[in-house]
Design an enzyme around this catalytic site. Sequence first.
Site, PDB file in Angstrom:
ATOM      1  CG  ASP A 273      16.074  -3.311  53.705  1.00 27.92           C
ATOM      2  OD1 ASP A 273      16.897  -2.862  52.881  1.00 27.92           O
ATOM      3  OD2 ASP A 273      16.039  -4.311  53.950  1.00 27.92           O
TER       4      ASP A 273
ATOM      5  CE  LYS B 117      20.434   2.666  55.733  1.00 28.37           C
ATOM      6  NZ  LYS B 117      19.209   1.921  55.882  1.00 28.37           N
TER       7      LYS B 117
ATOM      8  CD  GLN C  37      24.598  -3.118  55.956  1.00 28.85           C
ATOM      9  OE1 GLN C  37      25.400  -2.469  56.324  1.00 28.85           O
ATOM     10  NE2 GLN C  37      24.460  -3.508  54.946  1.00 28.85           N
TER      11      GLN C  37
ATOM     12  N   GLY D 218      21.799  -2.291  49.890  1.00 27.54           N
ATOM     13  CA  GLY D 218      21.107  -2.083  48.514  1.00 27.54           C
ATOM     14  C   GLY D 218      20.462  -0.739  48.756  1.00 27.54           C
ATOM     15  CG  HIS D 219      21.421   2.708  49.866  1.00 22.09           C
ATOM     16  ND1 HIS D 219      22.626   3.483  50.200  1.00 22.09           N
ATOM     17  CD2 HIS D 219      21.177   2.081  50.958  1.00 22.09           C
ATOM     18  CE1 HIS D 219      22.628   3.303  51.439  1.00 22.09           C
ATOM     19  NE2 HIS D 219      21.826   2.337  51.756  1.00 22.09           N
TER      20      HIS D 219
HETATM   21  P1  IMP Z   1      25.361  -9.909  55.858  1.00 17.88           P
HETATM   22  O1  IMP Z   1      25.323  -8.466  56.287  1.00 17.88           O
HETATM   23  O2  IMP Z   1      25.117 -10.170  54.451  1.00 17.88           O
HETATM   24  O3  IMP Z   1      26.282 -10.828  56.619  1.00 17.88           O
HETATM   25  O4  IMP Z   1      23.966 -10.275  56.541  1.00 17.88           O
HETATM   26  C1  IMP Z   1      23.613 -10.313  57.966  1.00 17.88           C
HETATM   27  C2  IMP Z   1      22.379  -9.767  58.300  1.00 17.88           C
HETATM   28  O5  IMP Z   1      21.949  -8.383  57.833  1.00 17.88           O
HETATM   29  C3  IMP Z   1      21.163 -10.568  57.461  1.00 17.88           C
HETATM   30  O6  IMP Z   1      19.673 -10.698  58.242  1.00 17.88           O
HETATM   31  C4  IMP Z   1      20.840  -9.746  56.164  1.00 17.88           C
HETATM   32  O7  IMP Z   1      19.484 -10.020  55.807  1.00 17.88           O
HETATM   33  C5  IMP Z   1      20.920  -8.230  56.831  1.00 17.88           C
HETATM   34  N1  IMP Z   1      21.360  -7.085  55.836  1.00 17.88           N
HETATM   35  C6  IMP Z   1      22.575  -7.155  55.381  1.00 17.88           C
HETATM   36  N2  IMP Z   1      22.428  -5.804  54.387  1.00 17.88           N
HETATM   37  C7  IMP Z   1      21.393  -5.487  54.695  1.00 17.88           C
HETATM   38  C8  IMP Z   1      20.452  -4.202  54.139  1.00 17.88           C
HETATM   39  O8  IMP Z   1      21.144  -3.532  53.492  1.00 17.88           O
HETATM   40  N3  IMP Z   1      19.087  -4.157  54.321  1.00 17.88           N
HETATM   41  C9  IMP Z   1      18.602  -5.074  55.181  1.00 17.88           C
HETATM   42  N4  IMP Z   1      19.269  -6.164  55.883  1.00 17.88           N
HETATM   43  C10 IMP Z   1      20.665  -6.270  55.454  1.00 17.88           C
END
Ligand code: IMP
Length: 423
Positions: free
Chosen positions: A13, A16, A224, A40-41
């Site tokens: 977040d 990017k 991420q 999520g972009h």
């Molecule tokens: P997962 O990727 O859904 O397995 O989540 C694992 C961790 O990564 C959690 O803390 C999510 O909130 C975090 N996470 C996954 N994708 C994003 C993103 O695009 N932005 C911020 N945090 C993310």
Amino acid sequence: MANSIVVGAQWGDEGKGKIVDYLTEGSDVVVRAAGGNNAGHTVISGGRKYILHLIPSGILWPGKLCVIGNGVVMDPLGLIEEIAKLRGQGVTIDPSNLLISETAHLVMPYHRALDRAREARRGDKKIGTTGRGIGPAYADKVERGGLRAVLLKQPEVLARELRDRIGMHNETLAAAGADLVPVDETIAQILDAAAILAPHVTNTAVRLHQEIRSGRNLLFEGAQGTYLDIDHGTYPFVTSSNTTAGGACTGSGVPPRLIDRVVAVAKAYTTRVGSGPFVTENEAISDMLHNMGREFGATTGRARRCGWLDMVLIRYAVMINGADELAITNLDGLDGLDRIQICTAYTLRGETLEYPPATAADMEECVPVYEEHEGWRQDLSAVTNYNDLPSKAKAYLDRVAELAGARISLVGIGPAREQTLVV
Ligand code: IMP
């Protein structure tokens, strides 16, 4: 000519999407190489807001090729929904501008069900995943039980393999007391999606090398952030892929020697969603940003946890990503503050740390060492030139660059494409 990687230097977040969108102008091909629709972009372009999950943000530009690389885990149902939404906003998407690697792994409905069941089982130790099935899909890939995108072009094989996998994973779901995934309905749903997506599926590694040989510029859009990386992040509170610069290579088939530039993106403060250690977390900063209507997740809508800028994280991120450039976003989020803190180091049981410790438990115990800066107390959103920033804002940025060991090349002062200052 340059092939560039954009990575997040924090917990995702970082903004990017906006930096990638900005750099896309000078690129021909935009590649996603890791993660899935957990990302999520948000990109604001021409006054319209677009939310992207799996599709590289280059899709908003005419004439750019977008590639979902082999390192991505791709949810066919999520992807067709995303395509439909973007088409509804007038974006053109077809096999001439969106390609999917045939070796990208598929996220299936049973992965989402397993993700939720595992999180429920973890109780108060939950990771706080996005519930998109990302962890279980990567687990299947590594365990060698995954299904790859090439099967979208082989519906009979796909149906057979799916029947087998659903049966197997339903045993686990039953043992966990979770709802089972309906077999025939799921197979029918996936085959419908396969028919739509199959024309996009190809050997994208070969295509990317062809593009490079033709002198085209590649831009790798990180998803991420560094501290959600499965190896380098705050394990186990991480995602399941390599979100750092090296992941761009393994996740696309483009070798390290063809990468020219790495841009690390960081907010002017720190945020994270989900559980896990957060040394500079600060309730007052969280309240201030949420009251400004900022820092709610694009994928889940969750309010993000917020805190001061943590240079221990950024220093290490610059090092392991090989970033020589930093893009600082959301500087305007600090506009209203009299005093701003920067965390320069941690102390852990009497020892000073310049880099994050290996365990989440130790990181929970770390105490931030802060230095204080004067705020600029001025609305930055209308500034159009870096030199016109207030001197206190420039002093803040200079100090960040010094502590990071990297130069700052871009500064974001608002969500719009135009609100990006070149340094
Ligand atoms: P997962 O990727 O859904 O397995 O989540 C694992 C961790 O990564 C959690 O803390 C999510 O909130 C975090 N996470 C996954 N994708 C994003 C993103 O695009 N932005 C911020 N945090 C993310």
